[in-house]
Design an enzyme around this catalytic site. Structure first.
Site, PDB file in Angstrom:
ATOM      1  CG  ASP A 101       4.756  -4.821   5.309  1.00 14.04           C
ATOM      2  OD1 ASP A 101       4.774  -5.495   6.563  1.00 14.04           O
ATOM      3  OD2 ASP A 101       4.754  -3.766   5.370  1.00 14.04           O
ATOM      4  CG  ASP A 208       1.714  -6.842   9.931  1.00 14.73           C
ATOM      5  OD1 ASP A 208       1.792  -5.560  10.176  1.00 14.73           O
ATOM      6  OD2 ASP A 208       0.548  -7.467   9.848  1.00 14.73           O
ATOM      7  CD  GLU A 265       3.869  -4.481  13.538  1.00 14.22           C
ATOM      8  OE1 GLU A 265       3.258  -3.032  13.949  1.00 14.22           O
ATOM      9  OE2 GLU A 265       3.211  -5.245  13.076  1.00 14.22           O
ATOM     10  CG  HIS A 342       2.711   1.624   7.915  1.00 11.41           C
ATOM     11  ND1 HIS A 342       3.930   1.147   8.464  1.00 11.41           N
ATOM     12  CD2 HIS A 342       1.914   0.644   8.220  1.00 11.41           C
ATOM     13  CE1 HIS A 342       3.786  -0.161   8.941  1.00 11.41           C
ATOM     14  NE2 HIS A 342       2.343  -0.403   8.903  1.00 11.41           N
ATOM     15  CG  ASP A 343       1.013   0.795  11.684  1.00 18.10           C
ATOM     16  OD1 ASP A 343       0.000   1.026  10.878  1.00 18.10           O
ATOM     17  OD2 ASP A 343       1.258  -0.100  12.013  1.00 18.10           O
TER      18      ASP A 343
END
Length: 572
Positions: A101, A208, A265, A342-343
């Site tokens: 990440d 991210d 993202e 994960h979100d």
């Protein structure tokens, strides 16, 4: 006949690992890197070609590791840099690639760069973050530079008493935004956050908040949407700023040296032309992006949790999927297919049924057929492959750990003077959509703590672990896990149609079934899915060469899809 050579990342399936909740190897209640290494046989057996490891860097963990205090070291409960080197090496020896990440919109306020930046206005690193003077009204009261609302609520500005200025944080107060306008800052980011790990053999990054590095240069006020509120939704002013594409091109020159890929993202970006600018092969910026149209279905219009469970209709989901699939038609762009990360809350609880074992099993398989037959790179999130679900409604709000859930709950509590009806509605929305659901520990077996840890885990294990766990799923040839493995094999075998094919919805307005066609260069597939718990009629295109490839029921009833039934047909 020439065979098209695609980059590896187009045809592979990528498995996302959330380190804190994957596997605890040393009994401290927190998942760790040796725990991931111990389960590489399981990951390889799934049939995935790469793993994406969520942030494992050193961090105070205010936002579960997305607040990084040192890009070049590992959060001690997770392990060491040497453990990461071993993970990379062990994955590579199995032909599995490794993505990390990349979190470079902000750091932790504990990062040495920020500590230096806030030490004085004259410090050489002052300009590495975004500092602004206060505004004062006629009465002499101090106010932040603008009215932007942060992603976790409240103002995006935090007053620093020592230097008498505000710093910008689009997320938590403890996550100050880096100043990408400063070339020296960018060079330091590329060296510390990227090249340090690329030299160790990392194959790429999930990036991210990839469109937030360039903000509105004037930091204007956001338009007032929510009249009663002080802070306003401001994504149009801090996403996709004027220098965004320049920064990503520069970042790509670093990645190219290592042949590394990226998946960015990309929130709040819905225009196809604009998305293509980020992921066009010619543009050389990002390999692909996560668009959020699909996973945002059912969210509140202005605030995610300002909604009620399942506030969506099937045509909305179809339209969202169509938006992400259309990206590749007639362009040199690439897309992604995913329902969980994960979100996000668990997809069975959101789009299927978690009320009965039968509903969970059938809808879990049906959703795997959906996501595995869509074009683009497929991402599977840990636990999705065994049909993990949201935590039960009976769990009190105190069990929820995430800053996002807690901030919103407390915001409503303060705003409504703890009105029981308002809090019950908020709790219902959190139970349906919270990020916490993805973060409960993996359920490895039916033993205490689901086999995740020998001691009390950092977050409670979902109550259904005795029934829903890897061991049970692995022993049952009819389980969701077995079905996922089959789907991943079929996706590889039929990659021309499933991974690279053109997508067309055949029953756009139907609110119960979702039937679509995938057209490859050497044939096509028809996917028929029932999103309800009752029988639905099914009319297939009249094509005599339709051959059933797979389904989640053993037999077939002509003209009918049973509850949560899914079928895939091939035509030659």
């Amino acid at each position: 006949m020439t065979v098209t050579q695609h980059p590896w990342w187009k045809d592979t399936t990528i498995y996302q690992i959330y380190p804190a909740s994957f596997k605890d190897s040393n009994g401290d209640g927190v998942g760790d890197i040796p725990g991931i290494i111990s389960q590489l046989d399981y990951i390889e057996d799934l049939g995935v070609g790469a793993i994406w490891v969520s942030p494992m860097y050193d961090s105070p963990q205010v936002d579960m590791g997305y607040d990084i205090s040192d890009y070049e070291s590992v959060y001690p409960p997770y392990g060491t840099v040497a453990d990461m080197e071993k993970l990379i090496q062990d994955c590579h020896s199995r032909g599995i690639r490794v993505l990390l990440d990349l979190v470079v919109n902000h750091t932790s306020d504990q990062h040495k760069w920020f500590k230096e930046s806030r030490s004085s206005k004259d410090h050489p690193k002052r300009d590495w973050y975004i500092w602004r003077p206060a505004k004062y009204d006629e009465q002499g009261n101090r106010h932040p530079p603008n009215n932007w609302r942060g992603n976790f609520g409240g103002s995006v500005w935090e007053w620093d008493d020592a230097t008498q200025e505000y710093y910008l944080h689009l997320f938590c107060t403890e996550q100050p935004d880096l100043n990408w306008e400063n070339a020296e800052t960018r060079a330091a980011i590329y060296e510390s956050a990227m090249e340090f790990w690329l030299r160790k053999g990392v194959d790429g990054f999930r990036v991210d908040t990839v469109n937030m590095y360039s903000k509105d240069p004037e930091y204007r006020d956001a338009p007032v949407i929510d009249v009663g509120e002080k802070w306003q939704f401001a994504a149009s002013l801090y996403c996709n700023g004027p220098r965004m594409h320049e920064y990503l091109s520069e970042m790509n020159t670093v990645l190219e040296k290592y042949g590394a890929m990226t998946v960015g993202e990309l929130p709040h970006t819905h225009d196809k032309g604009h998305v293509v600018r980020y992921v066009s092969a010619k543009a050389k910026q990002l390999s692909m992006t996560f668009m959020f149209d699909v996973v945002d279905v059912g969210f509140g219009a202005d605030q995610k949790f300002d909604t009620t469970p399942r506030r969506w209709e099937l045509p909305m989901l179809k339209h969202a999927i169509e938006t992400t699939q259309d990206l590749i038609e007639g362009t040199d762009a690439w897309t992604t297919s995913f329902l969980e990360n994960h979100d996000q809350a668990r997809s069975i609880s959101r789009f299927g049924s978690d009320k009965t074992p039968e509903g969970r099993e059938k809808s879990g398989k049906m959703l795997s057929m959906l996501v595995a037959s869509l074009s683009g790179t497929l991402f599977v999130y840990q636990g999705q492959e065994i049909g993990m679900t949201n935590v039960p409604e009976s769990w009190p709000i105190e069990e929820y750990k995430d800053v996002d859930s807690n901030n919103y709950y407390n915001f409503v509590k303060a705003k409504t003077n703890a009105d029981p009806a308002a809090l019950a509605r908020t709790k219902a929305a959190i139970q349906h959509l919270a990020r916490d659901h993805a973060r409960t520990p993996i359920q490895w077996d039916g033993s205490k703590n689901g086999g995740f840890s020998t001691n009390k885990p950092w977050m409670r294990v979902n109550d259904n672990y005795p029934e829903v766990n890897v061991r049970r799923e692995a022993q049952d040839k009819n389980s969701i896990l077995s079905f996922w493995k089959q789907m991943l094999r079929l996706r590889k075998e039929q990659s021309n149609t499933f991974v690279h094919g053109i997508f067309t919805v055949l029953d756009k307005e139907n609110n119960s079934t979702f039937v679509f066609e995938k057209k490859g260069t050497n044939g096509k597939a028809i996917v028929a899915l029932n999103f309800t718990e009752t029988d639905q009629s099914l009319a297939l295109p009249s094509d005599s060469t339709l051959k059933r490839l797979t389904g989640n029921y053993d037999d077939e009833v002509s003209g009918t899809l049973r509850p949560f039934e899914g079928r895939i047909y091939l035509t030659q």
